[in-house]
Scaffold this active site. Structure first.
Site, PDB file in Angstrom:
ATOM      1  N   TYR A   1       1.834  11.230   9.653  1.00  0.00           N
ATOM      2  CA  TYR A   1       2.416  12.179   8.703  1.00  0.00           C
ATOM      3  C   TYR A   1       1.310  12.835   7.890  1.00  0.00           C
ATOM      4  O   TYR A   1       0.202  12.303   7.767  1.00  0.00           O
ATOM      5  CB  TYR A   1       3.448  11.507   7.789  1.00  0.00           C
ATOM      6  CG  TYR A   1       2.995  10.236   7.096  1.00  0.00           C
ATOM      7  CD1 TYR A   1       2.270  10.264   5.902  1.00  0.00           C
ATOM      8  CD2 TYR A   1       3.328   8.985   7.625  1.00  0.00           C
ATOM      9  CE1 TYR A   1       1.897   9.100   5.268  1.00  0.00           C
ATOM     10  CE2 TYR A   1       2.957   7.823   6.994  1.00  0.00           C
ATOM     11  CZ  TYR A   1       2.234   7.877   5.804  1.00  0.00           C
ATOM     12  OH  TYR A   1       1.861   6.720   5.176  1.00  0.00           O
TER      13      TYR A   1
ATOM     14  N   GLU B   1      -7.362  -5.848 -14.890  1.00  0.00           N
ATOM     15  CA  GLU B   1      -7.739  -5.626 -13.496  1.00  0.00           C
ATOM     16  C   GLU B   1      -9.098  -6.285 -13.249  1.00  0.00           C
ATOM     17  O   GLU B   1     -10.067  -6.011 -13.966  1.00  0.00           O
ATOM     18  CB  GLU B   1      -7.813  -4.127 -13.201  1.00  0.00           C
ATOM     19  CG  GLU B   1      -8.508  -3.748 -11.899  1.00  0.00           C
ATOM     20  CD  GLU B   1      -7.916  -4.425 -10.674  1.00  0.00           C
ATOM     21  OE1 GLU B   1      -8.691  -4.950  -9.856  1.00  0.00           O
ATOM     22  OE2 GLU B   1      -6.668  -4.426 -10.532  1.00  0.00           O
TER      23      GLU B   1
ATOM     24  N   ARG C   1      -2.590   7.116  -0.882  1.00  0.00           N
ATOM     25  CA  ARG C   1      -2.453   6.071  -1.901  1.00  0.00           C
ATOM     26  C   ARG C   1      -3.392   6.317  -3.074  1.00  0.00           C
ATOM     27  O   ARG C   1      -3.036   6.090  -4.229  1.00  0.00           O
ATOM     28  CB  ARG C   1      -2.707   4.692  -1.290  1.00  0.00           C
ATOM     29  CG  ARG C   1      -1.653   4.260  -0.280  1.00  0.00           C
ATOM     30  CD  ARG C   1      -1.954   2.887   0.286  1.00  0.00           C
ATOM     31  NE  ARG C   1      -1.871   1.868  -0.744  1.00  0.00           N
ATOM     32  CZ  ARG C   1      -0.758   1.175  -1.025  1.00  0.00           C
ATOM     33  NH1 ARG C   1       0.356   1.411  -0.357  1.00  0.00           N
ATOM     34  NH2 ARG C   1      -0.765   0.258  -1.956  1.00  0.00           N
TER      35      ARG C   1
ATOM     36  N   ASP D   1       3.633  -6.692  -3.900  1.00  0.00           N
ATOM     37  CA  ASP D   1       3.210  -7.691  -2.912  1.00  0.00           C
ATOM     38  C   ASP D   1       3.206  -9.118  -3.482  1.00  0.00           C
ATOM     39  O   ASP D   1       3.319 -10.080  -2.723  1.00  0.00           O
ATOM     40  CB  ASP D   1       1.826  -7.364  -2.374  1.00  0.00           C
ATOM     41  CG  ASP D   1       1.851  -6.281  -1.311  1.00  0.00           C
ATOM     42  OD1 ASP D   1       2.962  -5.880  -0.910  1.00  0.00           O
ATOM     43  OD2 ASP D   1       0.778  -5.819  -0.898  1.00  0.00           O
TER      44      ASP D   1
END
Length: 318
Positions: free
Chosen positions: A227, A32, A106, A313
């Protein structure tokens, strides 16, 4: 000998791939670029297929602690407020699909995957590193990894490492370097949609605006989705309208977006306008995300070639 998978990217997709690979008996090396694990964005809805996978990984308890489980999904007209359709979730989803329908922040989903990975042996999480080149030959993939941060040479050189693996997963996002090396340079497309996102505390909203269900408001050239998150304590609101992004997002004043959004929703019904106006007062305000995508993949050969595959993605941005 134990096989080793190399993973580019430490977002939700990369961490999920790492956990699944580890549980399948593979050694994992994840790279990362950022100096710490973070997840940018707001909420995400996860269907029973995702919840079943989290349960299989032993994460039902962790999910239960941070997610919300709406009982109902409704679609309303943004112009009149009338209900257009509804779908029962809750126990109905469990009975029909074998698992619940959940909504989750998330960062919470990212965090529970990361916690699970840190408890496993044979998982190596490398922050401040990115895969800058890969080549495959005879079922083996070799990557060149650059280190980032203080004291490193971002152009390569002495800080670079060569690492071999049995597979490479490119989970490195919309501007994926893995994809570029696999398929060539393809520019992203401006979709023509602007997403305004906000997360607010439910107890800071007027009682009439609080909600524990999923609501999608549909209107001309716009839609709004709301939501609950984090056991229902938060409300996620996403408003998407047609429009071109500002020329320079780096200097764009995100705080000024509320007026643009209110103007775009000027013809919508009063309950929806009340919700949009309540967001700046109940939370940290709106953040603007111009939505980019790529042309659809032409076939499976654009998802995987040899022992290199794309995920999320990097493969198929929405």
């Amino acid at each position: 000998m134990q096989k080793q998978v190399l993973i580019a990217g430490g977002g939700i997709g990369g961490l999920a791939a790492a956990l699944g690979s580890s549980r399948a008996g593979w050694e994992v090396r994840l790279f990362e670029r950022a100096a710490e694990f973070t997840e940018v964005g707001a909420g995400v809805q996860i269907g029973p297929n995702v919840v079943r996978r989290l349960q299989a990984w032993g994460l039902q308890g962790a999910l239960q602690a941070v997610a919300a489980f709406p009982e109902r999904l409704q679609v309303r007209s943004a112009l009149t407020g009338a209900e257009l359709a509804a779908l029962r979730l809750g126990n109905t989803a469990i009975e029909r699909y074998g698992a619940a329908y959940a909504t989750i922040h998330r960062a919470d989903l990212h965090g529970l995957l990361l916690d699970a990975l840190r408890e496993r042996t044979g998982v190596h999480l490398n922050l401040g590193h990115s895969i800058v080149h890969h080549a495959q030959d005879g079922g083996v993939v070799t990557v060149r990894v650059a280190r980032h941060g203080p004291g490193s040479d971002s152009e390569g050189g002495a800080q670079d490492l060569l690492i071999e693996g049995d597979a490479l997963i490119g989970a490195d996002g919309l501007r994926s370097g893995t994809r570029m090396r696999l398929l060539g340079e393809t520019p992203t497309r401006v979709s023509g949609h602007l997403a305004y996102r906000a997360v607010v505390r439910q107890d800071a909203l007027p009682q009439a605006l609080r909600s524990q269900q999923v609501t999608a408001w549909l209107g001309p050239r716009l839609h709004v989705v709301q939501y609950p998150l984090r056991r229902g304590e938060l409300l996620n609101v996403v408003a998407i309208r047609h429009g071109q992004p500002p020329a320079d997002l780096d200097s764009w004043d995100h705080g000024a977006n509320a007026a643009d959004l209110e103007a775009a929703l000027a013809r919508t019904c009063t309950p929806l306008q009340d919700l949009i106006r309540a967001v700046p007062q109940a939370g940290s305000g709106w953040r603007l995300w111009p939505l980019l995508d790529r042309p659809p993949v032409a076939g499976p050969q654009e998802m995987a070639q040899g022992v290199v595959a794309l995920l999320g993605d990097a493969a198929h941005p929405m």
